[in-house]
Scaffold this motif. Structure first.
Motif, PDB file in Angstrom:
ATOM      1  N   ILE A 149      15.872  -9.002  14.061  1.00  0.00           N
ATOM      2  CA  ILE A 149      15.433  -7.729  14.626  1.00  0.00           C
ATOM      3  C   ILE A 149      15.658  -6.604  13.617  1.00  0.00           C
ATOM      4  CG2 ILE A 149      15.923  -6.010  16.403  1.00  0.00           C
ATOM      5  CD1 ILE A 149      16.468  -8.409  18.282  1.00  0.00           C
ATOM      6  N   VAL A 150      16.788  -6.603  12.958  1.00  0.00           N
ATOM      7  CA  VAL A 150      17.063  -5.589  11.937  1.00  0.00           C
ATOM      8  C   VAL A 150      16.078  -5.722  10.788  1.00  0.00           C
ATOM      9  CG1 VAL A 150      18.753  -4.840  10.222  1.00  0.00           C
ATOM     10  CG2 VAL A 150      19.492  -5.363  12.545  1.00  0.00           C
ATOM     11  N   ARG A 151      15.802  -6.935  10.384  1.00  0.00           N
ATOM     12  CA  ARG A 151      14.870  -7.166   9.277  1.00  0.00           C
ATOM     13  C   ARG A 151      13.453  -6.744   9.635  1.00  0.00           C
ATOM     14  NH1 ARG A 151      11.457 -10.740   6.893  1.00  0.00           N
ATOM     15  NH2 ARG A 151      11.348 -12.110   8.672  1.00  0.00           N
ATOM     16  N   ALA A 152      13.102  -6.875  10.899  1.00  0.00           N
ATOM     17  CA  ALA A 152      11.754  -6.532  11.325  1.00  0.00           C
ATOM     18  C   ALA A 152      11.514  -5.024  11.372  1.00  0.00           C
ATOM     19  CB  ALA A 152      11.470  -7.150  12.692  1.00  0.00           C
ATOM     20  N   THR A 153      12.551  -4.235  11.268  1.00  0.00           N
ATOM     21  CA  THR A 153      12.375  -2.777  11.223  1.00  0.00           C
ATOM     22  C   THR A 153      12.036  -2.303   9.819  1.00  0.00           C
ATOM     23  OG1 THR A 153      14.738  -2.423  10.898  1.00  0.00           O
ATOM     24  CG2 THR A 153      13.927  -2.381  13.172  1.00  0.00           C
ATOM     25  N   GLN A 154      11.787  -3.200   8.919  1.00  0.00           N
ATOM     26  CA  GLN A 154      11.457  -2.865   7.537  1.00  0.00           C
ATOM     27  C   GLN A 154      10.274  -1.898   7.422  1.00  0.00           C
ATOM     28  OE1 GLN A 154      10.630  -6.231   5.094  1.00  0.00           O
ATOM     29  NE2 GLN A 154      10.337  -5.040   3.259  1.00  0.00           N
ATOM     30  N   PRO A 155       9.227  -1.990   8.251  1.00  0.00           N
ATOM     31  CA  PRO A 155       8.132  -1.020   8.112  1.00  0.00           C
ATOM     32  C   PRO A 155       8.587   0.430   8.266  1.00  0.00           C
ATOM     33  CG  PRO A 155       7.406  -2.854   9.437  1.00  0.00           C
ATOM     34  CD  PRO A 155       8.879  -3.038   9.210  1.00  0.00           C
ATOM     35  N   LEU A 156       9.530   0.681   9.164  1.00  0.00           N
ATOM     36  CA  LEU A 156      10.037   2.043   9.319  1.00  0.00           C
ATOM     37  C   LEU A 156      10.784   2.506   8.076  1.00  0.00           C
ATOM     38  CD1 LEU A 156      11.389   1.959  12.973  1.00  0.00           C
ATOM     39  CD2 LEU A 156       9.335   3.095  12.123  1.00  0.00           C
ATOM     40  N   ILE A 157      11.556   1.621   7.508  1.00  0.00           N
ATOM     41  CA  ILE A 157      12.323   1.960   6.314  1.00  0.00           C
ATOM     42  C   ILE A 157      11.377   2.209   5.139  1.00  0.00           C
ATOM     43  CG2 ILE A 157      14.040   1.089   4.682  1.00  0.00           C
ATOM     44  CD1 ILE A 157      15.211  -0.485   7.122  1.00  0.00           C
ATOM     45  N   VAL A 158      10.349   1.386   5.009  1.00  0.00           N
ATOM     46  CA  VAL A 158       9.373   1.565   3.932  1.00  0.00           C
ATOM     47  C   VAL A 158       8.641   2.894   4.093  1.00  0.00           C
ATOM     48  CG1 VAL A 158       7.211   0.680   2.979  1.00  0.00           C
ATOM     49  CG2 VAL A 158       9.087  -0.882   3.488  1.00  0.00           C
ATOM     50  N   LEU A 159       8.280   3.244   5.312  1.00  0.00           N
ATOM     51  CA  LEU A 159       7.613   4.518   5.562  1.00  0.00           C
ATOM     52  C   LEU A 159       8.504   5.680   5.136  1.00  0.00           C
ATOM     53  CD1 LEU A 159       5.282   6.174   6.786  1.00  0.00           C
ATOM     54  CD2 LEU A 159       6.487   6.027   8.959  1.00  0.00           C
ATOM     55  N   PHE A 160       9.760   5.636   5.526  1.00  0.00           N
ATOM     56  CA  PHE A 160      10.702   6.697   5.176  1.00  0.00           C
ATOM     57  C   PHE A 160      10.857   6.822   3.664  1.00  0.00           C
ATOM     58  CE2 PHE A 160      15.101   7.920   4.176  1.00  0.00           C
ATOM     59  CZ  PHE A 160      15.085   9.215   4.685  1.00  0.00           C
ATOM     60  N   TYR A 161      11.090   5.714   2.987  1.00  0.00           N
ATOM     61  CA  TYR A 161      11.302   5.760   1.543  1.00  0.00           C
ATOM     62  C   TYR A 161      10.035   6.151   0.780  1.00  0.00           C
ATOM     63  CZ  TYR A 161      16.007   3.887   1.847  1.00  0.00           C
ATOM     64  OH  TYR A 161      17.333   3.719   2.116  1.00  0.00           O
ATOM     65  N   SER A 162       8.869   5.747   1.288  1.00  0.00           N
ATOM     66  CA  SER A 162       7.642   6.149   0.601  1.00  0.00           C
ATOM     67  C   SER A 162       7.431   7.652   0.697  1.00  0.00           C
ATOM     68  CB  SER A 162       6.437   5.399   1.154  1.00  0.00           C
ATOM     69  OG  SER A 162       6.150   5.815   2.471  1.00  0.00           O
ATOM     70  N   LEU A 163       7.827   8.226   1.819  1.00  0.00           N
ATOM     71  CA  LEU A 163       7.720   9.672   1.961  1.00  0.00           C
ATOM     72  C   LEU A 163       8.739  10.402   1.099  1.00  0.00           C
ATOM     73  CD1 LEU A 163       7.167  10.044   5.800  1.00  0.00           C
ATOM     74  CD2 LEU A 163       5.582  10.676   4.003  1.00  0.00           C
ATOM     75  N   VAL A 164       9.981   9.932   1.113  1.00  0.00           N
ATOM     76  CA  VAL A 164      11.059  10.633   0.419  1.00  0.00           C
ATOM     77  C   VAL A 164      10.952  10.475  -1.093  1.00  0.00           C
ATOM     78  CG1 VAL A 164      13.558  10.699   0.070  1.00  0.00           C
ATOM     79  CG2 VAL A 164      12.631  10.540   2.372  1.00  0.00           C
ATOM     80  N   PHE A 165      10.820   9.248  -1.562  1.00  0.00           N
ATOM     81  CA  PHE A 165      10.905   9.002  -3.002  1.00  0.00           C
ATOM     82  C   PHE A 165       9.563   9.082  -3.718  1.00  0.00           C
ATOM     83  CE2 PHE A 165      14.713   6.721  -1.436  1.00  0.00           C
ATOM     84  CZ  PHE A 165      15.647   7.532  -2.056  1.00  0.00           C
ATOM     85  N   LEU A 166       8.484   8.696  -3.056  1.00  0.00           N
ATOM     86  CA  LEU A 166       7.186   8.679  -3.722  1.00  0.00           C
ATOM     87  C   LEU A 166       6.284   9.828  -3.292  1.00  0.00           C
ATOM     88  CD1 LEU A 166       6.457   4.859  -3.443  1.00  0.00           C
ATOM     89  CD2 LEU A 166       7.453   6.098  -5.374  1.00  0.00           C
ATOM     90  N   GLY A 167       6.639  10.485  -2.192  1.00  0.00           N
ATOM     91  CA  GLY A 167       5.804  11.557  -1.690  1.00  0.00           C
ATOM     92  C   GLY A 167       4.440  11.081  -1.240  1.00  0.00           C
ATOM     93  N   MET A 168       4.347   9.841  -0.790  1.00  0.00           N
ATOM     94  CA  MET A 168       3.068   9.249  -0.392  1.00  0.00           C
ATOM     95  C   MET A 168       3.129   8.773   1.057  1.00  0.00           C
ATOM     96  SD  MET A 168       2.386   6.878  -3.726  1.00  0.00           S
ATOM     97  CE  MET A 168       0.897   6.195  -3.057  1.00  0.00           C
ATOM     98  N   LEU A 169       1.998   8.849   1.715  1.00  0.00           N
ATOM     99  CA  LEU A 169       1.865   8.278   3.045  1.00  0.00           C
ATOM    100  C   LEU A 169       1.118   6.955   2.936  1.00  0.00           C
ATOM    101  CD1 LEU A 169       0.851  11.351   5.201  1.00  0.00           C
ATOM    102  CD2 LEU A 169       2.964  10.057   5.342  1.00  0.00           C
ATOM    103  N   PRO A 170       1.490   5.969   3.756  1.00  0.00           N
ATOM    104  CA  PRO A 170       0.742   4.715   3.747  1.00  0.00           C
ATOM    105  C   PRO A 170      -0.667   4.925   4.309  1.00  0.00           C
ATOM    106  CG  PRO A 170       2.723   4.543   5.108  1.00  0.00           C
ATOM    107  CD  PRO A 170       2.636   5.932   4.627  1.00  0.00           C
ATOM    108  N   THR A 171      -1.545   4.001   3.992  1.00  0.00           N
ATOM    109  CA  THR A 171      -2.913   4.068   4.510  1.00  0.00           C
ATOM    110  C   THR A 171      -2.906   3.766   6.006  1.00  0.00           C
ATOM    111  OG1 THR A 171      -3.348   1.738   4.081  1.00  0.00           O
ATOM    112  CG2 THR A 171      -3.839   3.310   2.291  1.00  0.00           C
ATOM    113  N   LEU A 172      -4.025   4.026   6.652  1.00  0.00           N
ATOM    114  CA  LEU A 172      -4.145   3.753   8.081  1.00  0.00           C
ATOM    115  C   LEU A 172      -3.928   2.271   8.372  1.00  0.00           C
ATOM    116  CD1 LEU A 172      -4.798   4.732  10.934  1.00  0.00           C
ATOM    117  CD2 LEU A 172      -7.212   4.315  10.418  1.00  0.00           C
TER     118      LEU A 172
END
Length: 68
Positions: free
Chosen positions: A14-37
């Motif tokens: 369950i913890v591992r499956a929350t990876q999409p949320l973590i990726v979204l957060f880090y992409s916003l913070v570190f890369l300044g990018m939003l994922p595609t639709l």
């Protein structure tokens, strides 16, 4: 494998499956990018699946605990 000493396999999944949320957060913070639709929808599908899994486990526990 070291973390399995502290939490069970189902909880770790369950913890591992929350990876999409973590990726979204880090992409916003570190890369300044939003994922595609498409990427966002894929992450939502994973999160909905995790929520369904958690809900089904709590229902199973309630059925086992309640005397009929």
């Amino acid at each position: 494998f070291y973390s399995m000493r502290y939490i069970g396999l189902s909880e770790m999944e369950i913890v591992r499956a929350t990876q999409p949320l973590i990726v979204l957060f880090y992409s916003l913070v570190f890369l300044g990018m939003l994922p595609t639709l498409r990427q966002t929808l894929g992450g939502l599908v994973v999160i909905i699946g995790v929520l369904l899994l958690i809900g089904s486990q709590s229902v199973e526990r309630m059925e086992v605990a309640s005397p009929d």
